[in-house]
Design a protein around this motif. Structure first.
Motif, PDB file in Angstrom:
ATOM      1  N   ASP A  41       0.874  -1.174   0.000  1.00 18.85           N
ATOM      2  CA  ASP A  41       0.000   0.000   0.000  1.00 18.85           C
ATOM      3  C   ASP A  41       0.914   1.228   0.000  1.00 18.85           C
ATOM      4  OD1 ASP A  41      -2.414   1.308  -0.157  1.00 18.85           O
ATOM      5  OD2 ASP A  41      -2.777   1.297   1.995  1.00 18.85           O
ATOM      6  N   PHE A  42       0.312   2.385  -0.110  1.00 18.30           N
ATOM      7  CA  PHE A  42       1.064   3.639  -0.170  1.00 18.30           C
ATOM      8  C   PHE A  42       0.906   4.413   1.131  1.00 18.30           C
ATOM      9  CE2 PHE A  42       0.059   2.598  -4.535  1.00 18.30           C
ATOM     10  CZ  PHE A  42       1.253   2.843  -5.196  1.00 18.30           C
ATOM     11  N   PHE A  43       1.992   5.059   1.552  1.00 19.06           N
ATOM     12  CA  PHE A  43       1.880   6.051   2.603  1.00 19.06           C
ATOM     13  C   PHE A  43       1.113   7.232   2.021  1.00 19.06           C
ATOM     14  CE2 PHE A  43       5.668   3.968   4.376  1.00 19.06           C
ATOM     15  CZ  PHE A  43       5.353   3.965   5.718  1.00 19.06           C
ATOM     16  N   THR A  44       0.490   8.008   2.868  1.00 14.28           N
ATOM     17  CA  THR A  44      -0.163   9.224   2.416  1.00 14.28           C
ATOM     18  C   THR A  44       0.915  10.217   2.011  1.00 14.28           C
ATOM     19  OG1 THR A  44      -1.983   8.858   3.951  1.00 14.28           O
ATOM     20  CG2 THR A  44      -1.725  11.087   3.074  1.00 14.28           C
ATOM     21  N   VAL A  45       0.777  10.779   0.815  1.00 17.43           N
ATOM     22  CA  VAL A  45       1.748  11.756   0.327  1.00 17.43           C
ATOM     23  C   VAL A  45       1.212  13.142   0.625  1.00 17.43           C
ATOM     24  CG1 VAL A  45       2.939  12.668  -1.702  1.00 17.43           C
ATOM     25  CG2 VAL A  45       2.544  10.208  -1.492  1.00 17.43           C
ATOM     26  N   ASP A  46       1.965  13.892   1.427  1.00 18.70           N
ATOM     27  CA  ASP A  46       1.602  15.275   1.699  1.00 18.70           C
ATOM     28  C   ASP A  46       2.273  16.144   0.657  1.00 18.70           C
ATOM     29  OD1 ASP A  46       0.152  14.572   3.969  1.00 18.70           O
ATOM     30  OD2 ASP A  46       1.929  14.666   5.233  1.00 18.70           O
ATOM     31  N   GLY A  47       1.477  16.791  -0.160  1.00 15.84           N
ATOM     32  CA  GLY A  47       2.026  17.641  -1.208  1.00 15.84           C
ATOM     33  C   GLY A  47       2.372  19.012  -0.678  1.00 15.84           C
ATOM     34  N   PRO A  48       2.983  19.803  -1.507  1.00 10.43           N
ATOM     35  CA  PRO A  48       3.326  21.174  -1.110  1.00 10.43           C
ATOM     36  C   PRO A  48       2.066  22.010  -0.905  1.00 10.43           C
ATOM     37  CG  PRO A  48       3.733  20.839  -3.445  1.00 10.43           C
ATOM     38  CD  PRO A  48       3.352  19.508  -2.889  1.00 10.43           C
ATOM     39  N   ASP A  49       2.211  23.093  -0.151  1.00 14.51           N
ATOM     40  CA  ASP A  49       1.068  23.979   0.076  1.00 14.51           C
ATOM     41  C   ASP A  49       0.572  24.579  -1.235  1.00 14.51           C
ATOM     42  OD1 ASP A  49       1.177  23.477   2.785  1.00 14.51           O
ATOM     43  OD2 ASP A  49       2.451  25.205   3.202  1.00 14.51           O
ATOM     44  N   GLU A  50       1.509  24.985  -2.076  1.00 10.95           N
ATOM     45  CA  GLU A  50       1.159  25.544  -3.377  1.00 10.95           C
ATOM     46  C   GLU A  50       1.497  24.506  -4.445  1.00 10.95           C
ATOM     47  OE1 GLU A  50       2.734  29.415  -4.130  1.00 10.95           O
ATOM     48  OE2 GLU A  50       2.531  29.984  -2.033  1.00 10.95           O
ATOM     49  N   LYS A  51       0.492  23.732  -4.831  1.00  6.12           N
ATOM     50  CA  LYS A  51       0.709  22.658  -5.790  1.00  6.12           C
ATOM     51  C   LYS A  51       0.638  23.191  -7.212  1.00  6.12           C
ATOM     52  CE  LYS A  51      -1.449  19.261  -2.796  1.00  6.12           C
ATOM     53  NZ  LYS A  51      -2.562  18.364  -2.612  1.00  6.12           N
ATOM     54  N   LEU A  52       1.419  22.558  -8.079  1.00  9.01           N
ATOM     55  CA  LEU A  52       1.295  22.858  -9.497  1.00  9.01           C
ATOM     56  C   LEU A  52      -0.079  22.401  -9.959  1.00  9.01           C
ATOM     57  CD1 LEU A  52       4.796  21.666 -10.711  1.00  9.01           C
ATOM     58  CD2 LEU A  52       4.056  24.004 -10.321  1.00  9.01           C
ATOM     59  N   ALA A  53      -0.535  22.929 -11.060  1.00 10.68           N
ATOM     60  CA  ALA A  53      -1.891  22.671 -11.535  1.00 10.68           C
ATOM     61  C   ALA A  53      -2.210  21.185 -11.660  1.00 10.68           C
ATOM     62  CB  ALA A  53      -2.109  23.369 -12.871  1.00 10.68           C
ATOM     63  N   ASP A  54      -1.272  20.396 -12.145  1.00  8.49           N
ATOM     64  CA  ASP A  54      -1.555  18.986 -12.388  1.00  8.49           C
ATOM     65  C   ASP A  54      -0.862  18.053 -11.390  1.00  8.49           C
ATOM     66  OD1 ASP A  54       0.925  19.646 -13.341  1.00  8.49           O
ATOM     67  OD2 ASP A  54       0.644  18.758 -15.317  1.00  8.49           O
ATOM     68  N   TYR A  55      -0.510  18.540 -10.211  1.00 12.43           N
ATOM     69  CA  TYR A  55       0.195  17.753  -9.206  1.00 12.43           C
ATOM     70  C   TYR A  55      -0.577  16.500  -8.816  1.00 12.43           C
ATOM     71  CZ  TYR A  55       2.348  16.402  -4.788  1.00 12.43           C
ATOM     72  OH  TYR A  55       2.938  15.684  -3.778  1.00 12.43           O
ATOM     73  N   ASP A  56      -1.847  16.662  -8.438  1.00 12.33           N
ATOM     74  CA  ASP A  56      -2.639  15.520  -7.973  1.00 12.33           C
ATOM     75  C   ASP A  56      -2.814  14.476  -9.067  1.00 12.33           C
ATOM     76  OD1 ASP A  56      -2.986  16.463  -5.347  1.00 12.33           O
ATOM     77  OD2 ASP A  56      -4.710  17.685  -5.934  1.00 12.33           O
ATOM     78  N   ALA A  57      -3.072  14.912 -10.288  1.00 10.80           N
ATOM     79  CA  ALA A  57      -3.236  13.974 -11.400  1.00 10.80           C
ATOM     80  C   ALA A  57      -1.935  13.224 -11.671  1.00 10.80           C
ATOM     81  CB  ALA A  57      -3.698  14.714 -12.655  1.00 10.80           C
ATOM     82  N   ASN A  58      -0.803  13.920 -11.626  1.00 13.37           N
ATOM     83  CA  ASN A  58       0.486  13.267 -11.848  1.00 13.37           C
ATOM     84  C   ASN A  58       0.812  12.280 -10.735  1.00 13.37           C
ATOM     85  OD1 ASN A  58       0.985  14.601 -14.270  1.00 13.37           O
ATOM     86  ND2 ASN A  58       2.028  16.286 -13.264  1.00 13.37           N
ATOM     87  N   LEU A  59       0.497  12.635  -9.498  1.00 11.95           N
ATOM     88  CA  LEU A  59       0.723  11.733  -8.374  1.00 11.95           C
ATOM     89  C   LEU A  59      -0.111  10.467  -8.534  1.00 11.95           C
ATOM     90  CD1 LEU A  59       2.006  11.099  -5.632  1.00 11.95           C
ATOM     91  CD2 LEU A  59       0.119  12.363  -4.579  1.00 11.95           C
ATOM     92  N   GLU A  60      -1.369  10.624  -8.904  1.00  8.13           N
ATOM     93  CA  GLU A  60      -2.222   9.451  -9.118  1.00  8.13           C
ATOM     94  C   GLU A  60      -1.704   8.581 -10.250  1.00  8.13           C
ATOM     95  OE1 GLU A  60      -4.687   7.984  -7.343  1.00  8.13           O
ATOM     96  OE2 GLU A  60      -4.009   9.517  -5.927  1.00  8.13           O
ATOM     97  N   PHE A  61      -1.210   9.213 -11.306  1.00  6.62           N
ATOM     98  CA  PHE A  61      -0.636   8.448 -12.414  1.00  6.62           C
ATOM     99  C   PHE A  61       0.567   7.636 -11.936  1.00  6.62           C
ATOM    100  CE2 PHE A  61       2.171   7.758 -15.983  1.00  6.62           C
ATOM    101  CZ  PHE A  61       1.304   7.122 -16.865  1.00  6.62           C
ATOM    102  N   LEU A  62       1.447   8.242 -11.136  1.00  8.43           N
ATOM    103  CA  LEU A  62       2.595   7.523 -10.580  1.00  8.43           C
ATOM    104  C   LEU A  62       2.151   6.335  -9.731  1.00  8.43           C
ATOM    105  CD1 LEU A  62       5.008  10.406  -9.513  1.00  8.43           C
ATOM    106  CD2 LEU A  62       5.487   8.604 -11.179  1.00  8.43           C
TER     107      LEU A  62
END
Length: 179
Positions: A41-62
Motif C-alpha cells: 500500500d502507499f503512505f499518504t503523500v503530503d504535497g506542497p502547500d502551493e501545488k502545481l496545476a496537475d500535481y494531484d493527477a500526476n501523483l495518481e498516475f505515478l
C-alpha cells in the motif's frame, strides 16, 4: 514521521549531488527480494502547500504505474495490513541549460583600444524542469526501509510526454529492484 522526513532530506541531498538518472541509494539493499512479500500500500503523500496545476493527477498516475508494476510481480494492494508500504518523494526543480562560449562562435569585438580581453564563460540557452522520484519500500511489520531508489528525468511540457517519462522512471526503479 519525523524519521521519514530526515531520510527524505538526506536522500534529496544525495540526489542533487548525483549525476546518474537512477540509483539505488545503498548497497545494504542489494539482497532485497520483493518476491518475499505479498501485499503493498502507499503512505499518504503530503504535497506542497502551493501545488502545481496537475500535481494531484500526476501523483495518481505515478501510483497507478507503481500499482501496475507491483501487480505484475505478484503483489496485491491491501490497505488494512500491507507487507510493504511505499513512500514517495517528488521534487521538481527549475534548471538552466548553459553552454560555454568559444572564439569560433562568440568572438571578441575590437573597439579600437589595445587593452581588450576575451574569456570563456557560461551563457544560458534554455530553461527546463527536472523531476526526481524517490521511492522507499518500508516493511510493514518492522517499519524499516528495506529498499530505496531514485529516478530523475527532464519533465516534458506536454501531458502525454510527462506520463511517458513517469512510466520510464518507475520502470527503471523496478529494474533496480529486480537486479
Amino acid at each position: 514521521m519525523r524519521q521519514y522526513q530526515i531520510i527524505i532530506g538526506a536522500l534529496l541531498l544525495m540526489i542533487l549531488t548525483s549525476c546518474s538518472s537512477t540509483s539505488t541509494l545503498s548497497d545494504e539493499f542489494a539482497d532485497f527480494d520483493l518476491s518475499a512479500y505479498q501485499s503493498f500500500d502507499f503512505f499518504t503523500v503530503d504535497g506542497p502547500d502551493e501545488k502545481l496545476a496537475d500535481y494531484d493527477a500526476n501523483l495518481e498516475f505515478l501510483k497507478e504505474e507503481i500499482n501496475r508494476q507491483m501487480t505484475e510481480r505478484g503483489l496485491k494492494q491491501d490497505s488494512s495490513s500491507p507487507d510493504i508500504k511505499i513512500n514517495l518523494g517528488i521534487v521538481v526543480e527549475d534548471k538552466v541549460q548553459t553552454r560555454t562560449t568559444n572564439l569560433a562562435t562568440d568572438p571578441f569585438m575590437y573597439s579600437g583600444q589595445r587593452n581588450y580581453t576575451w574569456e570563456s564563460r557560461e551563457v544560458p540557452v534554455n530553461t527546463y524542469k527536472e523531476g526526481t522520484l524517490t521511492m522507499h519500500l518500508v516493511e510493514g511489520m518492522s517499519n524499516k526501509v528495506v529498499w530505496a531508489g531514485t529516478a530523475s528525468r527532464v519533465v516534458p511540457k506536454k501531458t502525454d510526454k510527462k506520463q511517458r517519462a513517469a512510466q520510464e522512471a518507475v520502470s527503471e526503479l523496478f529494474d533496480q529492484i529486480d537486479n
